[in-house]
Design a protein around this motif. Structure first.
Motif, PDB file in Angstrom:
ATOM      1  N   LEU A  71      -4.190   0.882 -12.609  1.00 51.55           N
ATOM      2  CA  LEU A  71      -5.403   1.735 -12.383  1.00 51.55           C
ATOM      3  C   LEU A  71      -5.034   3.078 -12.073  1.00 51.55           C
ATOM      4  O   LEU A  71      -6.025   4.074 -12.447  1.00 51.55           O
ATOM      5  N   ARG A  72      -3.809   3.237 -11.097  1.00 46.61           N
ATOM      6  CA  ARG A  72      -3.543   4.378 -11.105  1.00 46.61           C
ATOM      7  C   ARG A  72      -3.009   5.177 -12.135  1.00 46.61           C
ATOM      8  O   ARG A  72      -3.076   6.485 -12.392  1.00 46.61           O
TER       9      ARG A  72
ATOM     10  N   ARG B  85       0.814  -1.280  -0.163  1.00 46.08           N
ATOM     11  CA  ARG B  85       0.045  -0.045   0.054  1.00 46.08           C
ATOM     12  C   ARG B  85       0.851   1.137  -0.078  1.00 46.08           C
ATOM     13  O   ARG B  85       0.625   2.183  -0.685  1.00 46.08           O
TER      14      ARG B  85
ATOM     15  N   TYR C 283      -1.444  -4.609 -11.139  1.00 46.30           N
ATOM     16  CA  TYR C 283      -2.961  -4.349 -11.696  1.00 46.30           C
ATOM     17  C   TYR C 283      -3.169  -3.119 -11.022  1.00 46.30           C
ATOM     18  O   TYR C 283      -3.846  -2.069 -11.560  1.00 46.30           O
ATOM     19  N   ARG C 284      -3.047  -2.757  -9.877  1.00 42.78           N
ATOM     20  CA  ARG C 284      -3.155  -1.644  -9.014  1.00 42.78           C
ATOM     21  C   ARG C 284      -2.494  -0.507  -9.475  1.00 42.78           C
ATOM     22  O   ARG C 284      -3.097   0.668  -9.380  1.00 42.78           O
TER      23      ARG C 284
ATOM     24  N   LEU D  15       2.247   1.889  -3.603  1.00 43.94           N
ATOM     25  CA  LEU D  15       1.324   2.092  -4.453  1.00 43.94           C
ATOM     26  C   LEU D  15       0.888   3.731  -4.207  1.00 43.94           C
ATOM     27  O   LEU D  15       0.823   4.481  -5.352  1.00 43.94           O
TER      28      LEU D  15
ATOM     29  N   VAL E 227      -1.110  -8.571  -8.244  1.00 42.04           N
ATOM     30  CA  VAL E 227      -1.870  -7.541  -7.689  1.00 42.04           C
ATOM     31  C   VAL E 227      -0.983  -6.161  -7.498  1.00 42.04           C
ATOM     32  O   VAL E 227      -1.710  -5.113  -8.085  1.00 42.04           O
TER      33      VAL E 227
END
Length: 211
Positions: free
Chosen positions: A163-164, A109, A159-160, A112, A156
């Motif tokens: 999205l950003r 987290r 992928y995240r 990201l 994961v």
């Protein structure tokens, strides 16, 4: 540690240290408890103390799950060290013991969030410039976290991150919609698919101790 191993320990003792992070493994619980008490006293002589939230005794290893099941307890606890959560597991095919290392969720987290802020700062870079930068970022991330059995966590993360990046591109384009097919081609071009980069434990063992 060397003196304690030679003078006190009766069972096996292993130590893994990086800077001020430390994991110590004991064959016998009584020795683990004794060491922790003496280690606290030793540090106190120099005005130091162990981190209250990070320091704990847990049952971990190849016999942990069987022992805890026999006592009617749950699965072995996990621990986090150097960005990885370490988990007691077994191989599905052979049933042999295995230490799973998965990227720590908190660390993921944080990474990201930091990359999202940097993408915002790069909003006016061309897609190719941003893509080339993200490619270097992912390769560096994989270089550390691409250990055996951690592919799902790497996927994961990728992928995240996608999205950003898509969120920033949509704001940059000033259009209500962003073509997923176009974005998919960008991701295929610049964002490498995760793959394991570090050897499996048995490969490391065979390299150190050839038959």
């Amino acid at each position: 540690m060397d003196a304690w191993r030679e003078k006190v320990a009766k069972g096996n003792l292993i130590v893994v240290r990086y800077a001020d992070d430390l994991v110590v493994g004991f064959e016998h619980r009584t020795e683990a408890e004794q060491f922790l008490t003496e280690f606290r006293e030793r540090l106190a002589k120099f005005g130091l103390e162990l981190h209250g939230e990070k320091t704990r005794l847990i049952e971990f290893g190849r016999h942990a799950e069987a022992n805890r099941t026999q006592r009617g307890e749950g699965k072995p606890e996990t621990f986090t060290f150097l960005g990885f959560t370490h988990i007691c597991a077994t191989r599905q095919k052979t049933g042999t013991f295995l230490v799973l290392r998965r990227t720590d969720k908190k660390k993921m987290r944080q990474a990201l969030q930091r990359l999202g802020q940097q993408l915002q700062a790069r909003m006016h870079d061309s897609p190719a410039q941003a893509g080339a930068w993200l490619q270097r970022v992912l390769r560096g991330y994989y270089g550390y976290f691409a250990v055996p059995f951690n592919t799902s966590a790497l996927s994961v993360f990728r992928y995240r991150l996608q999205l950003r990046w898509r969120h920033v591109l949509r704001r940059r384009s000033q259009r209500a919609r962003f073509d997923w097919r176009c974005f998919g081609r960008l991701c295929d071009r610049w964002l490498p698919i995760p793959r394991i980069l570090h050897p499996y434990p048995e490969q490391r063992f065979n390299a150190l101790y050839p038959r």
